[in-house]
Design a protein around this motif. Structure first.
Motif, PDB file in Angstrom:
ATOM      1  N   SER A 186       0.830  -1.197   0.000  1.00  0.00           N
ATOM      2  CA  SER A 186       0.000   0.000   0.000  1.00  0.00           C
ATOM      3  C   SER A 186       0.873   1.259   0.000  1.00  0.00           C
ATOM      4  CB  SER A 186      -0.961  -0.046   1.196  1.00  0.00           C
ATOM      5  OG  SER A 186      -1.950   0.945   1.112  1.00  0.00           O
ATOM      6  N   GLY A 231      -0.541  -4.799  -3.013  1.00  0.00           N
ATOM      7  CA  GLY A 231      -1.733  -4.014  -2.713  1.00  0.00           C
ATOM      8  C   GLY A 231      -1.495  -2.526  -2.772  1.00  0.00           C
ATOM      9  N   SER A 290     -10.561  -4.236   4.923  1.00  0.00           N
ATOM     10  CA  SER A 290      -9.252  -4.868   5.072  1.00  0.00           C
ATOM     11  C   SER A 290      -9.187  -6.261   4.468  1.00  0.00           C
ATOM     12  CB  SER A 290      -8.870  -4.963   6.559  1.00  0.00           C
ATOM     13  OG  SER A 290      -8.732  -3.685   7.138  1.00  0.00           O
ATOM     14  N   ASP A 310      -9.827  -6.095  -3.086  1.00  0.00           N
ATOM     15  CA  ASP A 310      -9.275  -4.913  -2.431  1.00  0.00           C
ATOM     16  C   ASP A 310     -10.100  -3.679  -2.808  1.00  0.00           C
ATOM     17  OD1 ASP A 310      -7.725  -2.796  -1.448  1.00  0.00           O
ATOM     18  OD2 ASP A 310      -5.833  -3.761  -1.957  1.00  0.00           O
ATOM     19  N   THR A 360      -6.929  -0.144  -2.638  1.00  0.00           N
ATOM     20  CA  THR A 360      -6.098  -0.029  -3.844  1.00  0.00           C
ATOM     21  C   THR A 360      -6.484  -1.205  -4.744  1.00  0.00           C
ATOM     22  OG1 THR A 360      -4.325  -1.196  -2.649  1.00  0.00           O
ATOM     23  CG2 THR A 360      -4.160   1.194  -2.809  1.00  0.00           C
ATOM     24  N   HIS A 406      -7.469  -5.900   1.090  1.00  0.00           N
ATOM     25  CA  HIS A 406      -6.313  -5.014   1.147  1.00  0.00           C
ATOM     26  C   HIS A 406      -5.183  -5.590   2.002  1.00  0.00           C
ATOM     27  CE1 HIS A 406      -4.297  -1.247   0.499  1.00  0.00           C
ATOM     28  NE2 HIS A 406      -4.210  -1.000   1.796  1.00  0.00           N
TER      29      HIS A 406
END
Length: 425
Positions: free
Chosen positions: A220, A248, A306, A364, A367, A392
Motif C-alpha cells: 500500500s 496491494g 481490510s 481490495d 487499492t 487489502h
C-alpha cells in the motif's frame, strides 16, 4: 440477566454519547460539520443495533480473548533509529541470519495440527532460501515498508516465515508505530508527501544496509514509498536494489477509487474527506473518545475494507483492527492528502531491470487490483498475482500464498544478482 428494555435503554444512551462526541467535533469543524454529523448518526445507529444483541461486557471480553489468543505482532529484532532529513527518528528492527533449523515462532493460538503444518511450511521456505542464497556471495537484505495506518507488525507472518533464513529490516513510517511524530508535521513546516516518505526510506537503508544487495517489499503506502525512492534516487536503486515486491499498492489515480460505494457516494467522499479529516485532526481528543465509544461499528468497517471475505480468522481480524486503531486521527488526517496527488508511474521503470512481484487481492477496495495490473503493464517482466477472495491486507489474510511468492522473488533476485556479478567480473 438484563432484560430487553434495559439493553435497549443502554444502547440508546451509549449511542447518544457517541453521537454527541462526534457532533461536538462536527460543530467545531465548520463546513465539514455536516459530513461529520452524518458519520455520527450512522455510528449511533450501528452502536444501538449492536447493543440490542450483544452486551458491552461480552464484546469487551471477546476482544481481550482474541488479543490473548493471537499474539500477532510480537516478533522483535535488534532495534535502532534512523534520522530523517527533518530530524524525525524512524524506528527500525533487524533480524539477522541464524544458522540451524528454522525457529518455531509463536503458535498464534491455532490448533496443534495447524501449528505443525505452519512450522513445516516455514522449514520448507528456509530450505529454499538457503539453497538459493548459498554462501559464496553477499545475500540480499529484505526490507519491508508498511502501509497507511499500519506498522511494521503488519508483516508478522512474512517476518515469521523469513526469520533467521535471510537478513530482514522492518521499519515504522514516520508518525506510525514506534517511530516519532514527523517533526515537519508537528511544527507545520512541511506537509506529508510520498516523496518525503521515499527520502525516509533512503535514511533507513543508509542506516541498516550500508552495503550489499537489497530486496524492497512495500504494501500500500509502503509500495508508494518504494516508488518514491526510485523516483528520487534512481542511481542508488540501479546499483543496490536486486528485487522488488509491490503488494496491494498503486502508482497513481487514487482519486478515482470508488471504495465500493455508489458513484455519488464515491464522489462525495473524495470531495468531503480531506476537509472532514483535517477538521477531525484539529479535535483529536474529542474524536478519539468518539472512536472508542463507537469501536464496534469501526471494527466492522475495518473488517470490510481490510479483508476480502467475512470468514477471516477472528484473531487476525482483531489484529488488523488493533493496528489501525493505534493510528491517531491527526496522523490519519496529515497523510491522507498525499494520496490524491500521488503519481509515480514513470518512476516504476527503475525496477524494470530487476525481478519484480506485483501482488493484490481481487477484492481490495482501497487499492483495487486493477491498479496492480496497471503497474504490471509498466513492468512487463514482473510476476503478477491477483488473489481471489482477498482484500487489502492480503499478507494477513493469505499469508502462506504471499510468503511463497516472496521467497520465489528472493530466489529470482539472488540468481539475477549472481549473474550480474559474473558478467561484470
Amino acid at each position: 440477566m438484563t432484560d430487553g428494555s434495559e439493553v435497549a435503554a443502554q444502547a440508546v444512551e451509549t449511542a447518544a454519547e457517541a453521537a454527541g462526541n462526534w457532533a461536538k467535533a462536527g460543530r467545531q469543524a465548520g463546513f465539514a460539520g455536516l459530513a461529520i454529523g452524518v458519520v455520527a448518526a450512522g455510528a449511533a445507529a450501528g452502536v444501538a443495533i449492536e447493543r440490542l444483541t450483544v452486551g458491552r461486557g461480552m464484546r469487551r471480553r471477546a476482544r481481550l480473548a482474541l488479543d490473548a489468543e493471537g499474539p500477532y505482532g510480537t516478533l522483535r529484532g535488534t532495534s535502532g533509529a534512523a534520522i530523517a532529513e527533518d530530524g524525525t527518528e524512524l524506528y527500525y528492527e533487524v533480524d539477522e541470519v541464524v544458522d540451524g533449523p528454522a525457529a518455531k515462532g509463536p503458535k498464534g493460538g491455532r490448533a496443534g495440527k495447524e501449528v505443525r503444518a505452519a512450522q513445516e511450511a516455514r522449514s520448507g521456505l528456509h530450505k529454499r532460501l538457503r539453497a538459493a542464497l548459498g554462501r559464496r556471495s553477499p545475500a540480499p537484505t529484505v526490507v519491508f515498508s508498511h502501509g497507511y495506518c499500519l506498522s511494521q507488525d503488519s508483516w508478522h507472518f512474512q517476518r515469521a516465515a523469513l526469520r533467521g533464513a535471510v537478513r530482514t529490516v522492518h521499519w515504522d513510517q514516520r508518525s506510525h508505530g514506534r517511530s516519532a511524530r514527523g517533526h515537519g508535521q508537528i511544527d507545520g513546516t512541511e506537509p506529508v508527501t510520498i516523496d518525503l516518505l521515499g527520502r525516509d526510506l533512503k535514511a533507513v537503508l543508509d542506516a541498516t544496509v550500508p552495503e550489499g544487495p537489497i530486496v524492497l517489499i512495500g504494501h500500500s503506502m509502503g509500495g508508494m514509498t518504494v516508488m518514491a525512492l526510485a523516483d528520487q534516487f534512481p542511481e542508488y536503486v540501479a546499483e543496490r536494489v536486486v528485487g522488488v515486491a509491490l503488494i496491494g499498492t498503486s502508482a497513481g489515480r487514487l482519486s478515482e477509487v470508488g471504495f465500493g460505494l455508489p458513484s455519488m457516494g464515491s464522489k462525495a467522499f473524495h470531495w468531503l474527506a480531506p476537509g472532514v479529516l483535517k477538521a477531525l485532526g484539529r479535535q483529536s481528543e474529542i474524536v478519539e473518545r468518539g472512536r472508542r465509544a463507537t469501536a464496534d461499528l469501526f471494527a466492522g468497517l475495518i473488517k470490510r475494507y481490510s479483508f476480502g471475505t467475512q470468514d477471516v480468522d477472528p484473531a487476525i481480524a482483531r489484529f488488523g483492527e488493533r493496528l489501525i486503531e493505534a493510528t491517531p486521527i491527526d496522523v490519519v488526517a496529515e497523510f491522507f492528502p498525499a494520496f490524491a496527488v500521488h503519481d509515480k508511474t514513470e518512476a516504476l521503470v527503475a525496477y524494470d531491470a530487476v525481478p519484480a512481484l506485483v501482488l493484490a487481492g481481487e477484492e481490495d477496495l482501497i487499492t483495487p487490483a486493477e491498479h496492480s495490473r496497471t503497474i504490471a503493464e509498466v513492468l512487463p517482466d514482473a510476476e503478477l498475482v491477483c488473489v481471489p477472495d482477498a482484500g487489502h491486507l492480503v499478507m494477513l489474510e493469505r499469508p502462506e500464498l504471499v510468503n511463497d511468492h516472496l521467497v520465489g522473488l528472493v530466489e529470482r533476485a539472488s540468481a539475477a544478482a549472481r549473474r550480474s556479478r559474473t558478467a561484470r567480473a
